[in-house]
Design an enzyme around this catalytic site. Structure first.
Site, mmCIF file in Angstrom:
data_model
loop_
_atom_site.group_PDB
_atom_site.id
_atom_site.type_symbol
_atom_site.label_atom_id
_atom_site.label_comp_id
_atom_site.label_asym_id
_atom_site.label_seq_id
_atom_site.Cartn_x
_atom_site.Cartn_y
_atom_site.Cartn_z
ATOM 1 N N HIS A 8 1.038 -1.179 -0.058
ATOM 2 C CA HIS A 8 0.172 -0.113 0.055
ATOM 3 C C HIS A 8 0.875 1.165 -0.151
ATOM 4 O O HIS A 8 2.047 1.415 0.248
ATOM 5 C CB HIS A 8 -0.942 0.048 1.414
ATOM 6 C CG HIS A 8 -0.365 -0.042 2.494
ATOM 7 N ND1 HIS A 8 0.114 1.030 3.143
ATOM 8 C CD2 HIS A 8 0.064 -0.793 3.528
ATOM 9 C CE1 HIS A 8 0.791 0.781 4.355
ATOM 10 N NE2 HIS A 8 0.770 -0.492 4.335
ATOM 11 N N CYS A 65 2.772 -3.483 6.773
ATOM 12 C CA CYS A 65 3.128 -4.504 5.778
ATOM 13 C C CYS A 65 4.203 -3.927 4.859
ATOM 14 O O CYS A 65 5.447 -3.837 5.445
ATOM 15 C CB CYS A 65 2.055 -4.992 4.951
ATOM 16 S SG CYS A 65 0.812 -5.866 6.281
#
EC number: 2.3.2.-
Length: 256
Positions: free
Chosen positions: A170, A186
């Site tokens: 992302h 992440c």
């Protein structure tokens, strides 16, 4: 266009999360950006350019021939060298620098991108709420897609079979995190890079995440590059307060 003010720029953050984004930062006023990293209009917003100090050396998007171990039409992620490779059918690749959090180092092997979203919303998982209620409790209802979402301008969702891994690739405004490791999150990318990648791929798409041995074998020069950054915590009021809500507005999406 909705510009990112000092506060709204800082609103796209949430530290100690599986989707951590950025600390607040001043938006530079300059026009000496590297190609591909200048100010970018997107979905009704005006994203600031990336200052060159965050794009030094290998810490920027590059295109060339792939020398890893994966096949074409694959994303190959090296969480230890802090790179993501988009391998095309002709053997060329675009290599993107990434920031890696705790969740980004907890999975290896194969997965599949089954969903991709523009300006996605974010909701903490039940595990996050259970293990760190003091951090995530205020956000239990989630945040809508937009300037306040810690997933940034784009997100790619990884699955194994029909099971969501809760592993995300992302966008972020935490510019310092790209090329480094953090206590949370992440796989994070500059917003300009995740937008570029998003536009290049179709789902479903195969993803490979290197383990330590593969990273050291394939790219020993960059193995464990970067530093471990301390946690960054933001007051929930910065994201949930009336001023943050007033500065945010839904993205203008022309497609899913």
């Amino acid at each position: 266009m909705t510009g990112l003010t000092r506060r709204s720029f800082g609103a796209m953050i949430l530290a100690s999360s599986a989707a951590a984004c950025a600390p607040r930062a001043d938006i530079p006023s300059r026009d000496d950006y590297l190609e591909g990293y200048g100010p970018l209009p997107d979905s009704g917003y005006s994203l600031p350019g990336i200052p060159t100090e965050y794009l030094q050396g290998v810490n920027r998007r590059m295109t060339g021939f792939y020398n890893g171990e994966q096949g074409p039409n694959t994303l190959d992620i090296d969480p230890f060298a802090k790179f993501l490779y988009h391998i095309r059918a002709d053997g060329t690749t675009t290599r993107y620098p990434v920031g890696v959090g705790r969740q980004g180092r907890s999975i290896t092997g194969s997965a599949t991108i089954r969903l991709k979203r523009k300006w996605p919303g974010w909701t903490p998982t039940q595990n996050m709420l259970r293990t760190e209620p003091e951090v995530y409790g205020p956000f239990a209802a989630g945040l809508p897609g937009g300037l306040r979402s810690p997933l940034g301008s784009r997100a790619l969702y990884l699955y194994r079979g029909s099971r969501d891994t809760f592993y995300r690739i992302h966008g972020t405004n935490d510019l310092e995190s790209i090329g480094n490791s953090g206590s949370a999150g992440c796989i994070r990318m500059f917003n300009q890079d995740i937008i570029h990648l998003y536009d290049q791929i179709e789902v479903p798409m195969q993803v490979h995440i290197r383990d330590r041995a593969e990273s050291l074998r394939v790219d020993p020069e960059n193995y464990e590059r970067g530093i471990e950054l301390p946690p960054k915590i933001i007051d929930p009021e910065e994201l949930l307060g009336p001023e943050a809500e007033a500065l945010d507005r839904p993205p203008v999406l022309d497609e899913a």
